[in-house]
Design a protein around this motif. Structure first.
Motif, PDB file in Angstrom:
ATOM      1  N   VAL A 393      12.214   8.707 -38.212  1.00  0.00           N
ATOM      2  CA  VAL A 393      12.197  10.110 -38.447  1.00  0.00           C
ATOM      3  C   VAL A 393      11.765  10.500 -39.752  1.00  0.00           C
ATOM      4  N   GLY A 394      11.394  11.587 -39.864  1.00  0.00           N
ATOM      5  CA  GLY A 394      10.961  12.141 -41.363  1.00  0.00           C
ATOM      6  C   GLY A 394       9.654  12.463 -41.743  1.00  0.00           C
ATOM      7  N   GLU A 395       8.748  11.779 -41.047  1.00  0.00           N
ATOM      8  CA  GLU A 395       7.399  11.754 -41.385  1.00  0.00           C
ATOM      9  C   GLU A 395       6.431  10.839 -40.355  1.00  0.00           C
ATOM     10  N   PRO A 396       5.212  11.050 -40.471  1.00  0.00           N
ATOM     11  CA  PRO A 396       4.572  10.293 -39.582  1.00  0.00           C
ATOM     12  C   PRO A 396       4.736   8.654 -39.789  1.00  0.00           C
ATOM     13  N   ILE A 397       5.000   7.933 -38.804  1.00  0.00           N
ATOM     14  CA  ILE A 397       4.861   6.480 -38.939  1.00  0.00           C
ATOM     15  C   ILE A 397       3.248   6.046 -38.916  1.00  0.00           C
ATOM     16  N   VAL A 417      11.890   4.794 -30.718  1.00  0.00           N
ATOM     17  CA  VAL A 417      11.813   6.284 -30.464  1.00  0.00           C
ATOM     18  C   VAL A 417      11.200   6.832 -31.908  1.00  0.00           C
ATOM     19  N   ASP A 418      10.033   7.330 -31.947  1.00  0.00           N
ATOM     20  CA  ASP A 418       9.517   8.104 -32.763  1.00  0.00           C
ATOM     21  C   ASP A 418      10.128   9.451 -32.819  1.00  0.00           C
ATOM     22  N   THR A 419      10.638  10.132 -33.413  1.00  0.00           N
ATOM     23  CA  THR A 419      11.309  11.336 -33.271  1.00  0.00           C
ATOM     24  C   THR A 419      10.690  12.584 -34.019  1.00  0.00           C
ATOM     25  N   TRP A 420      10.203  13.570 -33.536  1.00  0.00           N
ATOM     26  CA  TRP A 420       9.616  14.572 -34.387  1.00  0.00           C
ATOM     27  C   TRP A 420      10.483  15.683 -34.408  1.00  0.00           C
ATOM     28  N   TRP A 421      10.843  16.220 -35.540  1.00  0.00           N
ATOM     29  CA  TRP A 421      11.809  17.488 -35.316  1.00  0.00           C
ATOM     30  C   TRP A 421      12.058  18.123 -36.814  1.00  0.00           C
ATOM     31  N   GLN A 422      12.651  19.027 -37.089  1.00  0.00           N
ATOM     32  CA  GLN A 422      13.000  19.571 -38.552  1.00  0.00           C
ATOM     33  C   GLN A 422      14.158  20.209 -38.576  1.00  0.00           C
ATOM     34  N   THR A 423      14.407  20.278 -39.849  1.00  0.00           N
ATOM     35  CA  THR A 423      16.044  21.214 -40.359  1.00  0.00           C
ATOM     36  C   THR A 423      16.152  22.235 -39.041  1.00  0.00           C
ATOM     37  N   GLU A 424      14.871  23.169 -39.071  1.00  0.00           N
ATOM     38  CA  GLU A 424      14.880  24.434 -38.175  1.00  0.00           C
ATOM     39  C   GLU A 424      15.062  24.164 -36.812  1.00  0.00           C
ATOM     40  N   GLY A 511       4.768  24.468 -38.801  1.00  0.00           N
ATOM     41  CA  GLY A 511       4.309  23.947 -40.174  1.00  0.00           C
ATOM     42  C   GLY A 511       3.525  22.655 -40.220  1.00  0.00           C
ATOM     43  N   ASP A 512       3.386  22.158 -39.028  1.00  0.00           N
ATOM     44  CA  ASP A 512       2.714  20.632 -38.895  1.00  0.00           C
ATOM     45  C   ASP A 512       1.537  20.913 -38.003  1.00  0.00           C
ATOM     46  N   GLY A 513       0.609  20.017 -38.449  1.00  0.00           N
ATOM     47  CA  GLY A 513      -0.649  19.602 -37.522  1.00  0.00           C
ATOM     48  C   GLY A 513      -0.483  18.668 -36.710  1.00  0.00           C
ATOM     49  N   GLY A 526       1.437  15.742 -40.081  1.00  0.00           N
ATOM     50  CA  GLY A 526       1.825  16.140 -41.145  1.00  0.00           C
ATOM     51  C   GLY A 526       1.716  17.774 -41.607  1.00  0.00           C
ATOM     52  N   ARG A 527       2.219  18.053 -42.671  1.00  0.00           N
ATOM     53  CA  ARG A 527       2.343  19.721 -42.729  1.00  0.00           C
ATOM     54  C   ARG A 527       0.920  20.033 -42.997  1.00  0.00           C
ATOM     55  N   VAL A 528       0.827  21.287 -42.612  1.00  0.00           N
ATOM     56  CA  VAL A 528      -0.462  22.253 -43.013  1.00  0.00           C
ATOM     57  C   VAL A 528      -0.213  23.351 -43.966  1.00  0.00           C
ATOM     58  N   HIS A 537      11.386  13.365 -47.709  1.00  0.00           N
ATOM     59  CA  HIS A 537      12.101  14.573 -48.144  1.00  0.00           C
ATOM     60  C   HIS A 537      11.257  15.639 -48.273  1.00  0.00           C
ATOM     61  N   ARG A 538      11.594  16.821 -47.770  1.00  0.00           N
ATOM     62  CA  ARG A 538      10.471  17.834 -47.671  1.00  0.00           C
ATOM     63  C   ARG A 538      10.649  18.619 -49.123  1.00  0.00           C
ATOM     64  N   LEU A 539       9.486  19.040 -49.671  1.00  0.00           N
ATOM     65  CA  LEU A 539       9.479  19.580 -50.987  1.00  0.00           C
ATOM     66  C   LEU A 539       8.447  20.803 -51.030  1.00  0.00           C
TER      67      LEU A 539
HETATM   68  O1  PRX Z   1       6.248  17.491 -41.341  1.00  0.00           O
HETATM   69  C1  PRX Z   1       7.283  17.105 -40.286  1.00  0.00           C
HETATM   70  C2  PRX Z   1       8.119  15.689 -40.647  1.00  0.00           C
HETATM   71  O2  PRX Z   1       9.209  16.306 -41.379  1.00  0.00           O
HETATM   72  C3  PRX Z   1       9.086  17.710 -41.519  1.00  0.00           C
HETATM   73  C4  PRX Z   1      10.642  18.348 -41.196  1.00  0.00           C
HETATM   74  O3  PRX Z   1      11.511  17.902 -42.188  1.00  0.00           O
HETATM   75  P1  PRX Z   1      12.818  18.372 -42.474  1.00  0.00           P
HETATM   76  O4  PRX Z   1      13.307  19.634 -41.970  1.00  0.00           O
HETATM   77  O5  PRX Z   1      13.412  17.677 -43.887  1.00  0.00           O
HETATM   78  O6  PRX Z   1      13.611  17.162 -41.356  1.00  0.00           O
HETATM   79  C5  PRX Z   1      13.430  16.074 -41.457  1.00  0.00           C
HETATM   80  C6  PRX Z   1      13.960  15.071 -40.423  1.00  0.00           C
HETATM   81  C7  PRX Z   1      14.004  15.787 -39.310  1.00  0.00           C
HETATM   82  C8  PRX Z   1       8.243  18.298 -40.313  1.00  0.00           C
HETATM   83  O7  PRX Z   1       7.876  19.529 -40.342  1.00  0.00           O
HETATM   84  N1  PRX Z   1       8.520  15.037 -39.560  1.00  0.00           N
HETATM   85  C9  PRX Z   1       9.985  14.463 -39.342  1.00  0.00           C
HETATM   86  N2  PRX Z   1       9.864  13.852 -38.286  1.00  0.00           N
HETATM   87  C10 PRX Z   1       8.561  13.480 -37.895  1.00  0.00           C
HETATM   88  C11 PRX Z   1       7.800  14.141 -38.878  1.00  0.00           C
HETATM   89  N3  PRX Z   1       6.338  14.074 -38.857  1.00  0.00           N
HETATM   90  C12 PRX Z   1       5.959  13.284 -37.981  1.00  0.00           C
HETATM   91  N4  PRX Z   1       6.545  12.370 -37.216  1.00  0.00           N
HETATM   92  C13 PRX Z   1       8.009  12.379 -37.249  1.00  0.00           C
HETATM   93  N5  PRX Z   1       8.737  11.583 -36.407  1.00  0.00           N
END
Ligand code: PRX
Length: 656
Positions: A393-397, A417-424, A511-513, A526-528, A537-539
Motif C-alpha cells: 500500500v501507499g504508492e504504485p509498486i 494484494v496491491d491495495t489502492w486507497w486513500q485517507t479519504e 487525485g490519481d491518474g 500516481g498523483r496528477v 507519505h503524502r505531501l
Molecule cells: O496516489 C495514491 C497513493 O497514495 C495516495 C493516498 O495517500 P494517503 O491518503 O496518504 O493514503 C496512503 C495509504 C492508503 C493515493 O492517492 N497510493 C496508495 N496506495 C496505492 C497508491 N498508488 C498506487 N497503488 C497503490 N496501491
C-alpha cells in the motif's frame, strides 16, 4: 511516468493465479464468486451493505435508512446506534476470543508486550475513564501524538468508546505541524508520550508538545496525558500534564461503550492536498466500522489462526483502518512494531515475522525496495514459512519490487494484494481478493465489491480501454469521508466538482491518474495534482513551499517530485533568494532543516536548487512540468510557448 513505462506496464503478460490450496480455504474462493458478489453489489449496493452490516456488526439500534445521498454528502445507516470500540472489544469477550492475543507489540530496543482481548478491553476502559475525568465529553476532540506503542491504539479506542473524536498526529510531525492540527480541531486534551524510539534512538515527543503548546498557543488544550515510554527527562507542566500511570492507578475498568449515532464523527485525520493547509478528513462511525471490517476480512482473508502484521504507523490512515479498527473488529491478532527498516538492523522485519509466526504481512513498496537493496540474504537467513499472504500500500509498486516480494519474501506461494486507497476513502478500494483474483505485478487489479471505479477524461467521460485518465469513484460507499472538518465547500469542490460528466452525476475524483487494461485491471500511476508521494507519505508541494518561504532568506520556492529508486519520489525545491542573500551549501542545509522544523523529517527536501527566477506562464503560474523534467534530469519537452521568459529555462538548464 514516461510513455515507455506505461506501455511496458500495459504489456505485462505475467499473471499469477491464487494457489489452489489458498483459494479452497479463503473467504472468497474464485473469480466467479468475486464476480457474482461484485455484480450483486453493483445492482443493489444498499441491500448489499445492509446485509453485511446486519451480519457482521453489533448494533445497539438498527438503522432505518441504509443510505441518504444528497450529493456530495452521504449518510449511511441513518439512525443506527453503534460503537466501534464495542465492536472491536466487548463483543469478543463473550466468545473464546476473550483470551486470544488482540495486540502483539514488538518494541524497541527488544521490548515486547501482548494484550489479550480481555486485557486490551480493560486498559481501554481505564483510559476512557481517565479521559472522562479530565473533562472530555462526547463530541470533544482529542489529539493523539504517540510513538508506536499499545497506548496509541488504546487511546484511539478509549476516545471511540466515550464518543470523543480523535485526531491522531503522526509522531514524526514537528511541533509546528502538531500545533496547527490541534488548533484546527480545537482539541481539548492531548494524549502523548515522553518519547519514542526511531531508528535506534530515543526521540522526544513531549518536548515537541511543550513547544506546540507554549504561551497558550493552543488555548483549547486544557490537559495533556503523558505515557511513559523512553524515561527521558521531561518537563511536566503543573495542572496541565498528567502521567498516565499515575491516573490509571485505582481507576475503574468498567466503562460501558457509548451508543453513537452511525453518523457521529469518529475521527479527523489531516492529510496533504494541493494547498498549503492540510485537510482534516472526517470519518464517521457506522459506515467506517463496516467498511474497514469487510475489507480487512476479505482482502487479508483473516482466519482465526492468523497473526496479522501491518507495518504502517498509527499516525496514518493505514494504521487507523488496518492496524486498529479493521483487525480488531474481526477479532484478529494484530501486531504493532515500533521499529523501522534501517541499515543498522537489515533483518528487522524478517526477525519479527519469524519470532511471531506472522501469516499475513502488509507493508509499503518503499520498505520492499529498501530491503531489496540490502540484499536477499537477510530474509533468506530467517524462517518466513509462516507467511501465507502479502500486501502492499501507499504508492504504485514497480514490477521488479513486486517480483522480489513474491519470490524472496513469499517463496512464490503467497498471493500479493496491491491495495489502492486513500485517507479519504477510509478503506481499500481497488485490490485483488487473494483467493479469487489473479494478480499482475504492478496492478492493483479490480475494485472491491460495492465499489464502482472508472478512468475518465477531463470532461468526466469514461476513456476507452487502456488510454489513461483520471481515477474516479462513481457511487458512495460506507467508508467514504463525509466532509472536510470545518470546510464542506472545499470538500465539494476538491473531490466532487472537479470532474462533472455530462449526465450531471457526481463522481469522486481521487487525485490519481490510472489506466484500465483490456481485462479491466486498474493500473494506478500516481498523483496528477500537486501532491508528492515520498516513501508512501503524502505531501503537498504548497505545504513544503510555504515552509520554505517562511524562512527570511527565501523569496520564492517551487517544489516538485523527482523519481527516487527507494522512496518512489524525492523532494526537489527550486528556490529564489532575497536580494541580500547568496546561495551556499550552508544555506541549503539550513533551509532543509527549516522544513524539518516546520513540518517534520518526512518533508526534508532531498535537494535545494538555487535559481535567479522560476519559470512562469504569462499569467504568473509556475510551470511545474518544466521543473519536474529538470529535476529528473530529463530533456524539457512539450509546449513551452506559454513561458514568460525563455531565458529562465536556459539558465535553469545551465545550472542543473
Ligand atoms: O496516489 C495514491 C497513493 O497514495 C495516495 C493516498 O495517500 P494517503 O491518503 O496518504 O493514503 C496512503 C495509504 C492508503 C493515493 O492517492 N497510493 C496508495 N496506495 C496505492 C497508491 N498508488 C498506487 N497503488 C497503490 N496501491
Amino acid at each position: 511516468m514516461s510513455q515507455d513505462t506505461i506501455e511496458s506496464i500495459l504489456q505485462e503478460k505475467r499473471l499469477f493465479q491464487p494457489p489452489a490450496e489458498f483459494s479452497q480455504k479463503a473467504h472468497i474462493k474464485s473469480l466467479e464468486e468475486y464476480q457474482a458478489l461484485y455484480d450483486k453489489a453493483k445492482a443493489d449496493p444498499e441491500a448489499f451493505w445492509a446485509k453485511l452490516a446486519d451480519r457482521e456488526l453489533d448494533w445497539f439500534q438498527k438503522w432505518d435508512t441504509v443510505l441518504d445521498w444528497q450529493p456530495p454528502f452521504a449518510k449511511w445507516f441513518v439512525n443506527g446506534k453503534i460503537n466501534i470500540s464495542y465492536n472491536c472489544l466487548d463483543r469478543h469477550l463473550t466468545t473464546w476470543r476473550k483470551n486470544k492475543a488482540a495486540l502483539i507489540w514488538e518494541g524497541e530496543p527488544g521490548d515486547s508486550r501482548t494484550l489479550t482481548y480481555a486485557q486490551l478491553h480493560r486498559e481501554v476502559c481505564q483510559m476512557a475513564n481517565v479521559i472522562k475525568q479530565l473533562g472530555v465529553q462526547k463530541g470533544d476532540r482529542v489529539g493523539i501524538y504517540m510513538p508506536m506503542i499499545p497506548e496509541a491504539a488504546i487511546a484511539m479506542l478509549a476516545c471511540a468508546r466515550i464518543g470523543a473524536v480523535h485526531s491522531v498526529v503522526f509522531g514524526g510531525f514537528s511541533a509546528e505541524a502538531l500545533h496547527d492540527r490541534l488548533n484546527d480541531g480545537k482539541a481539548k486534551l492531548l494524549i502523548t508520550a515522553d518519547g519514542g524510539f526511531r531508528k535506534d534512538t530515543a526521540v522526544g515527543l513531549k518536548t515537541q508538545v511543550d513547544k506546540a503548546l507554549a504561551n497558550n498557543a493552543v488555548p483549547t488544550v486544557a490537559n495533556v496525558l503523558v505515557v511513559e515510554r523512553t524515561k527521558q527527562k521531561i518537563h511536566m507542566e503543573p495542572g496541565r500534564d498528567h502521567w498516565w500511570h499515575d491516573l490509571q492507578k485505582g481507576v475503574s475498568a468498567n466503562c460501558p461503550a457509548e451508543p453513537m449515532d452511525s453518523e457521529d464523527m469518529l475521527f479527523i485525520l489531516y492529510t496533504s492536498g494541493s494547498t498549503g493547509k492540510p485537510k482534516g478528513v472526517v470519518h464517521t462511525t457506522g459506515g467506517y466500522n463496516l467498511y474497514t471490517h469487510m475489507t480487512t476480512k476479505w482482502i487479508f482473508d483473516l482466519q482465526d489462526t492468523d497473526v496479522y502484521w501491518c507495518t504502517a504507523d498509527v499516525g496514518w490512515i493505514t494504521g487507523h483502518s488496518y492496524i486498529v479498527y479493521g483487525p480488531l473488529s474481526n477479532g484478529a491478532t494484530t501486531l504493532m512494531y515500533e521499529g523501522a527498516p534501517r541499515n543498522s538492523n537489515p533483518g528487522c522485519f524478517w526477525d519479527v515475522i519469524e519470532k511471531y509466526g506472522v501469516t499475513v504481512f502488509y507493508t509499503a513498496p518503499t520498505a520492499i525496495r529498501t530491503f531489496m537493496k540490502m540484499g536477499e540474504h537477510f530474509p533468506k537467513a530467517r524462517d518466513l514459512s509462516s507467511l501465507r499472504l502479502l500486501g502492499t500500500v501507499g504508492e504504485p509498486i514497480n514490477p521488479e519490487a513486486w517480483m522480489w516480494y513474491y519470490r524472496i519474501i513469499g517463496n512464490s506461494n503467497c498471493p500479493i494484494v496491491d491495495t489502492w486507497w486513500q485517507t479519504e476513502t477510509g478503506g481499500i478500494m481497488i485490490t485483488a481478493l487473494p483467493g479469487a483474483i489473479p494478480t499482475k505485478p504492478g496492478s492493483a487489479t479490480l475494485p472491491f465489491p460495492g465499489i464502482v471505479v472508472d478512468v475518465v477524461d477531463q470532461d468526466g467521460e469514461p476513456v476507452t480501454n487502456e488510454s489513461g485518465g483520471y481515477l474516479v469513484v462513481k457511487h458512495p460507499w460506507p467508508g467514504m469521508m463525509r466532509t472536510l472538518y470545518n470546510d464542506p465547500e472545499r470538500f465539494r469542490r476538491t473531490y466532487w466538482e472537479y470532474l462533472r460528466p455530462k449526465n450531471g452525476e457526481f463522481v469522486y475524483f481521487a487525485g490519481d491518474g490510472a489506466h484500465k487494461d483490456k481485462d479491466g485491471y486498474f493500473w494506478v500511476m500516481g498523483r496528477v495534482d500537486d501532491v508528492i508521494n515520498v516513501a508512501g507519505h503524502r505531501l503537498g508541494t504548497m505545504e513544503v513551499e510555504s515552509a520554505l518561504v517562511s524562512h527570511p532568506a527565501v523569496a520564492e520556492a517551487a517544489v516538485v517530485g523527482k523519481p527516487d529508486e527507494i522512496k518512489g519520489e524525492e523532494i526537489v525545491a527550486f528556490v529564489t533568494l532575497e536580494n541580500t542573500q547568496q546561495p551556499s551549501d550552508e544555506l541549503a542545509k539550513e533551509l532543509k532543516q527549516h522544513v524539518v522544523k516546520e513540518i517534520g523529517a518526512i518533508a526534508r527536501p532531498g535537494e535545494i536548487r538555487f535559481t535567479e527566477a522560476l519559470p512562469k506562464t504569462r499569467s504568473g503560474k509556475i510551470m511545474r512540468r518544466l521543473l519536474r523534467s529538470l529535476a529528473a534530469g530529463q530533456e524539457v519537452t512539450g509546449d513551452t510557448s506559454t513561458l514568460e521568459d525563455r531565458a529562465v529555462l536556459d539558465k535553469l538548464r545551465g545550472g542543473a
